[in-house]
Write an enzyme that holds these catalytic residues in place. Structure first.
Site, PDB file in Angstrom:
ATOM      1  N   SER A  76       0.828  -1.191   0.000  1.00 17.66           N
ATOM      2  CA  SER A  76       0.000   0.000   0.000  1.00 17.66           C
ATOM      3  C   SER A  76       0.876   1.260   0.000  1.00 17.66           C
ATOM      4  O   SER A  76       1.727   1.420  -0.874  1.00 17.66           O
ATOM      5  CB  SER A  76      -0.917  -0.059   1.235  1.00 17.66           C
ATOM      6  N   ASP A 198     -10.093  -4.420  -5.305  1.00 16.70           N
ATOM      7  CA  ASP A 198      -9.422  -3.644  -4.251  1.00 16.70           C
ATOM      8  C   ASP A 198      -9.989  -2.223  -4.263  1.00 16.70           C
ATOM      9  O   ASP A 198      -9.770  -1.467  -5.214  1.00 16.70           O
ATOM     10  CB  ASP A 198      -7.915  -3.610  -4.511  1.00 16.70           C
ATOM     11  N   HIS A 226      -7.467  -5.744  -0.348  1.00 13.67           N
ATOM     12  CA  HIS A 226      -6.297  -4.871  -0.408  1.00 13.67           C
ATOM     13  C   HIS A 226      -5.061  -5.532   0.199  1.00 13.67           C
ATOM     14  O   HIS A 226      -3.970  -5.002   0.086  1.00 13.67           O
ATOM     15  CB  HIS A 226      -6.617  -3.566   0.342  1.00 13.67           C
TER      16      HIS A 226
END
Lengths: 256, 543
Positions: A76, A198, A226
């Site tokens: 991320s 996602d 995610h």
């Protein structure tokens, strides 16, 4: 191999992944300042108001451990943090593995980030507004945990230790940053791992990163959500190993 | 069996919470009726979607970044506060629990999600948050108050002192008003005497009648006015004293007739005078006035008669007493005036020396008597004490510093008759008040002196150069250009043999004032009678 966690987690999120590389690589796990078991006193509002502050910490860790030509695995927001660190000190990382990366969460003219500006502001307002609902509701989840006390202790050192004020600031810098221009300057060989469905970093964003980073591979996983490192560790590990083995053709076969 | 299934289905659908099950891929495979009702959606709209699809944007974000990882790591999460978004766009605050169900091999079968309506709880939380914010704010304010406490006390004290000062000022103004009224009353009476005497004098002169009675009346009125101003100045400690060595015993003895006359037949006067009494240095007239004042007060305190004792003694005030009563330790001559009268209450005694304080009815006294005594004693570097109790009389004791110089010179009997000039002596009179100048010059001419008049210091110095015959400089002290003392210095530089006589009503200037009290300085207190003037001038010219 340096593993960096994203917003909302700490190094625990790599628990299903890193052991698969422990024989072959030296494994480096850490918590960003303000998260997990880090020293909250080290949190500096000015320094951590941009991703560069976090990137500086990654560089400092590598220098301290005397790491060069290593592998950076970022989830991320940390995928972008690793990218920035690699631009500043290119010899640190030969490979960047970017899981669910996003250089910009807010939609722009011809760019799809996945969120409208209004949605991001709603998110940040929710953070400001839902202080108790958030942190208080989380505490019993972690501290309670009567069924598996061993996990409770472990997690008590991660989630519930997150200072709500720091979490808010981390969310702000994560979701308001725009690091699209940095992508062109990445020279390390990169792997973009993208999940289906996602909502944080939609497939279009992963494709955009792959397109802007010159020397990159793109893998669209079967996993949804995610956090494939948690929900689909085997698939994630496999994709990483193929990439590291230099099997670029294999990786590209899965790509768009 | 069918009934049991029916019952369980009913429980599932109508439970007081929402139930949702998601398959291993995260898609909803089952949802109860309550959950569908809360969302305002058909169940067919819900099946196949993901739970986070029905959250607001923040919920989606946190579900992905926090709760999904949490559940994956520990297999469940409890009481997570989220907002569902209904079909109509409105929000429903909920608390969400989730738990993974796995098969025997450990593979994920499904996730059971339980949703509670948290509308009330969320409202309480907001109220609680608001209350906490208020408490924190109040606490911060309290801490701030504590921090500034000292500062605020200082401010309050200062404000208090200011208001007290204002109160004192107001009291002073009230007292001044009281005094002014008393003085005006007395003065009017005195002036009435002078005016009517002068009017009558004018008429009788025109008719060629005997006027000596009216002249005496006018002189008496003016004399009483002069005495009043003297008392005012004494109170303000601004009178020009002419101290001389005095034997208090002789003085008291000399006042005997006056005292008997003043006290009347009802009061018996006794004197207890110490042998070998030391001398004091004081203004004899003022000291006599003080004793007289105390005697009059004593008389007034004995309306039905009694005994008045005047006592003298040598006295030593030691260090301890001096420190306690703010007086220089040393040798003093004590003069005590004691009566057997009504005495004073503690309240009255506490105010006895306050200027303008009087127990006498309006018009009968200005309240200056005792404060005048106090002023004189303090100005003479002495000390005064009061002993009194209601019904048991009053004793007022004055201590005056011992004088160790030459013994008391002489009595003042020579001043009884005007002593005249020989017609060849010249006096320079310096006075800025035109009328006073004219009058003084006239008096001196009447006494047989040549007089040169000057209205200021400069004019006086000019006259000194122009008229070598001037033997005496008679000058006012307070004048607009240079004061009398400076003029005298300048005059003495030119004419070292020149005799100097000062005259003054008072002097506000302490330095000037103190120098007038120096030994060898000759001072004639204003207003002076012809006899006093004649005596002083003669003494100086002969000296």
């Amino acid at each position: 191999m340096v593993f960096a966690h994203g917003f909302g987690c700490d190094q625990n999120m790599w628990r299903f992944v890193w052991p698969a590389f422990a024989e072959e690589y030296r494994i480096v796990l850490f918590d960003h300042v303000g998260c997990g078991g880090s020293d909250l006193r080290a949190y500096d509002i000015g320094k951590y108001a941009s991703l560069e502050g976090y990137a500086d910490d990654v560089i400092a860790i590598c220098r301290e451990l005397d790491l060069t030509h290593s592998i950076f695995v970022g989830h991320s927001v940390s995928a972008m943090i690793g990218a920035i660190a690699s631009i500043q000190v290119p010899e640190l990382f030969d490979e960047l593995i970017m899981i669910g990366p996003s250089p910009r969460y807010i939609d722009d003219d011809d760019y799809t980030g996945g969120f409208s500006e209004a949605q991001v502001h709603e998110l940040l307002e929710f953070l400001d507004d839902n202080h108790m609902g958030w942190s208080q509701a989380m505490a019993p989840v972690i501290m309670g945990n009567p069924d598996r006390p061993e996990l409770g202790q472990e997690l008590a050192n991660s989630f519930c230790m997150t200072d709500p004020e720091i979490a808010k600031r981390f969310a702000r810098v994560t979701f308001l940053s725009d690091n699209r221009a940095d992508l062109d300057r990445v020279t390390a060989r990169a792997l973009v791992l993208q999940c289906h469905e996602d909502v944080i970093a939609p497939p279009a964003v992963g494709a955009y990163v792959h397109q802007r980073v010159s020397n990159s591979a793109f893998v669209l996983l079967n996993a949804t959500g995610h956090c494939p490192n948690l929900s689909a560790p085997e698939e994630t590990i496999l994709a990483m190993k193929i990439f590291l083995a230099g099997e670029r053709s294999a990786a590209q076969n899965v790509g768009p | 069996m069918n009934q049991l299934i029916e019952d369980l289905e009913d429980l599932f659908d109508n439970a007081p919470c929402g139930y949702v099950s998601t398959g291993p891929g995260g898609h909803i495979i089952m949802a109860n009726r309550i959950f569908a009702d809360w969302l305002g959606r058909a169940r067919s709209d819900i099946i196949g979607r993901r739970f986070q699809d029905f959250l607001n944007i923040a919920g989606k974000m946190y579900y992905e970044t926090h709760f999904a990882p949490l559940m994956r790591m520990q297999g469940f999460f409890h009481e997570v506060a989220l907002d569902l978004v209904r079909a109509d766009g409105s929000k429903l605050p909920v608390l969400v629990n989730a738990v993974e169900r796995r098969d025997e091999k450990g593979a994920l079968s499904f996730v059971r999600i339980t949703i509670f309506n948290a509308s009330d709880r969320r409202r309480y939380e907001r109220e609680l948050l608001e209350a906490r914010r208020c408490a924190e704010k109040a606490n911060a304010e309290l801490q701030n108050l504590n921090r500034t406490l000292e500062e605020r006390i200082a401010e309050a004290v200062e404000a208090r002192m200011k208001s007290e000062a204002a109160l004192r000022q107001a009291q002073k103004m009230e007292a001044v008003g009281q005094l002014t009224g008393g003085i005006a009353h007395d003065f009017n009476n005195m002036l009435a005497v002078v005016f009517s005497a002068l009017n009558l004098l004018e008429r009788r002169l025109a008719k060629g009648e005997d006027v000596s009675h009216f002249i005496a009346a006018a002189k008496d009125g003016a004399g009483r006015a002069a005495a009043l101003t003297q008392r005012l100045l004494a109170f303000s400690r601004q009178q020009a004293l002419a101290p001389e060595p005095i034997c208090a015993n002789q003085m008291v003895a000399g006042m005997s007739d006056l005292l008997h006359h003043t006290l009347g037949e009802m009061v018996r006067l006794e004197t207890v005078l110490a042998e070998d009494l030391w001398q004091v240095l004081a203004d004899k007239n003022v000291l006599e006035n003080v004793v007289l004042n105390l005697a009059i007060n004593a008389r007034d305190a004995m309306p039905h008669g009694g005994r008045l004792v005047i006592e003298t003694a040598n006295s030593h005030l030691d260090e301890a007493y001096g420190a306690e009563h703010d007086v220089k330790p040393g040798q003093y001559v004590m003069v005590a005036v004691t009566d057997t009268g009504v005495g004073m209450s503690p309240e009255v005694m506490a105010k006895a020396f306050d200027p303008f304080f009087t127990t006498k009815e309006p018009g009968r006294g200005t309240g200056l008597g005792l404060s005048q005594v106090f002023g004189f004693v303090k100005q003479s570097e002495g000390h005064i004490t009061v002993n009194s109790a209601l019904g048991r009389g009053t004793s007022i004791t004055i201590y005056l510093p011992r004088y160790s110089g030459a013994p008391e010179a002489r009595n003042h009997s020579e001043a009884q008759m005007p002593v005249c000039g020989n017609g060849s002596e010249t006096v320079l009179v310096v006075e800025d008040d035109e009328q006073v100048l004219t009058l003084t010059a006239q008096m001196l001419r009447d006494l047989g002196y040549h007089v040169v008049e000057a209205r200021c210091g400069e004019e006086a110095l000019g006259a000194l150069s122009a008229v070598p015959a001037i033997g005496l400089l008679f000058t006012d002290v307070v004048m607009p250009d240079i004061n009398g003392l400076r003029l005298a210095e300048a005059a003495l530089e030119r004419r070292p043999d020149l005799k100097i006589l000062f005259t003054t009503g008072y002097s506000r200037d302490a330095v000037v004032h103190n120098r007038l009290l120096d030994p060898g300085v000759n001072l004639l207190q204003k207003p002076a009678s012809l006899e006093q003037l004649a005596a002083k001038v003669r003494t100086l010219l002969d000296g």
